[in-house]
Enzyme design. Structure first.
Site, PDB file in Angstrom:
ATOM      1  N   ASP A   1       0.876  -1.216  -0.002  1.00 48.87           N
ATOM      2  CA  ASP A   1      -0.010   0.009  -0.132  1.00 48.87           C
ATOM      3  C   ASP A   1       0.930   1.243  -0.015  1.00 48.87           C
ATOM      4  O   ASP A   1       0.743   2.113   0.911  1.00 48.87           O
ATOM      5  CB  ASP A   1      -0.782  -0.039   1.163  1.00 48.87           C
ATOM      6  CG  ASP A   1      -0.264  -0.261   2.441  1.00 48.87           C
ATOM      7  OD1 ASP A   1       1.025  -0.480   2.612  1.00 48.87           O
ATOM      8  OD2 ASP A   1      -0.677   0.280   3.687  1.00 48.87           O
TER       9      ASP A   1
ATOM     10  N   HIS B   1       8.719  -1.042   9.943  1.00 44.42           N
ATOM     11  CA  HIS B   1       7.828  -2.194   9.656  1.00 44.42           C
ATOM     12  C   HIS B   1       7.932  -2.908   8.468  1.00 44.42           C
ATOM     13  O   HIS B   1       8.518  -4.160   8.435  1.00 44.42           O
ATOM     14  CB  HIS B   1       6.488  -1.396   9.608  1.00 44.42           C
ATOM     15  CG  HIS B   1       6.137  -0.625  10.987  1.00 44.42           C
ATOM     16  ND1 HIS B   1       6.085  -1.045  12.053  1.00 44.42           N
ATOM     17  CD2 HIS B   1       5.615   0.551  10.794  1.00 44.42           C
ATOM     18  CE1 HIS B   1       5.709   0.037  12.881  1.00 44.42           C
ATOM     19  NE2 HIS B   1       5.454   1.078  12.100  1.00 44.42           N
TER      20      HIS B   1
END
Ligand code: BDR
Ligand code: CA
Length: 320
Positions: free
Chosen positions: A13, A244
């Site tokens: 994303d 992340h």
């Protein structure tokens, strides 16, 4: 002797930390990106594809198919993303040169299914956004897991708080229905949750190395991180960020080795209550050290060894 590069499908994303993960997967000799699907999350799936194409263009990799996936999540509409974290365009409002590369005409789910046939038994999945496209692909072709070597997911929070609710991490919490199906499917899942990604920092000194690099994609990611670092000031007390998506990518390739990663059952709360989006990793009764559960195919990374940021910067800034 180095191992052959694994054919790898990335679902993302794109996103500032997604961009660093992408730059890493383009650079590492351990992966061969054969396709990328985009999903809504940090920004909408179409903008995520724009960012992905432009980043690939900067790396001279217009040849990699980039397919747009679902805008809306399985049970809820896309809600506008996280412009306060990733900027209005998903990449910290950095304007990238527009790539000539076309969007692949297939959906992201169809691209993944096609690649799983082309690279049967070999394909590796790295999923660093909501798991909507993967759930759609599983629904369309339940035999998909038989042809996938392994899947690494950035998502969840095992023993630490969430980042979009007290218990939910963004990738899982944006589409818990999809996450529940993907994690329950019969394949080898490595879950890389906030427990380990928040503990691995990326500092201003690392960003400065990206900005000073000869590599256009490294410099673009370094610029985008400027926005991301501001977001993390209240969390860490200074300009830096968590790792992340890049950590999940580096674990998928074997570039970073998990030092604590028990195989335990994981379920996802897809109810409408306050637990929505929680990943419940069964770590109960493990007072001395986490132990593996027999037959479980999901491992949860709680700790990783080595200097993760160093590994990423060394590869992303290396001359081609
Ligand atoms: C995850 O959510 C997104 O904001 C990041 O790109 C990462 O994939 C972290 O919770
Ligand atoms: Ca992401």
């Amino acid at each position: 002797m180095s191992l052959p590069a694994r054919p790898t499908y990335l679902d993302c994303d794109t996103g500032i930390d997604d961009s660093l993960a992408l730059a890493y997967l383009l650079a590492t000799p351990a992966a061969r990106l054969v396709g990328i699907g985009t999903v809504s999350g940090n920004t909408d799936a179409t903008q995520a594809a724009r960012n992905t194409l432009d980043l690939c263009g900067l790396a001279g990799r217009d040849d990699i198919p980039v397919a747009i996936g679902r805008t809306d999540f399985l049970a809820r509409p896309y809600d506008g993303g996280a412009p306060h974290v990733h900027g209005a365009n998903g990449i910290g409002d950095v304007e990238l040169p527009r790539s000539e590369g076309p969007v692949d005409a297939r959906s992201a789910a169809q691209l993944l299914i096609d690649l799983s046939r082309e690279h049967a038994g070999e394909l590796r999945i790295v999923a660093i956004g909501p798991l909507t496209n993967l759930a759609v692909a599983l629904e369309a072709d339940p035999t998909l897991p038989e042809r996938v070597a392994d899947i690494t997911i950035m998502g969840g929070a095992a023993l630490v708080p969430g980042n979009i609710s007290p218990v939910a991490e963004a990738n899982i919490g944006n589409d818990p229905e999809a996450a529940a199906r993907v994690i329950a499917a019969d394949w080898d899942v490595t879950l890389v949750p906030l427990d380990v990604t928040m503990a691995n920092p990326f500092e201003e000194s690392h960003r400065a190395e990206l900005l000073a690099s000869d590599s256009p994609i490294a410099r673009a990611v370094g610029e985008a991180l400027d926005f991301y670092f501001d977001f993390y000031v209240p969390e860490y007390g200074r300009r830096m960020s968590a790792l992340h998506d890049p950590l999940a990518a580096a674990i998928s390739t074997g570039g970073v080795i998990p030092s604590l990663a028990p195989r335990v059952p994981v379920s996802v709360d897809a109810t409408d209550g306050p637990g929505r989006g929680q990943t419940i990793a069964d770590l109960r009764g493990q007072r001395v050290a986490p132990r593996d559960h027999d037959g479980v195919r999901t491992r949860v990374v709680l700790e990783a060894e080595g200097d993760v940021a160093r590994h990423l910067v060394d590869l992303v800034t290396a001359r081609a």
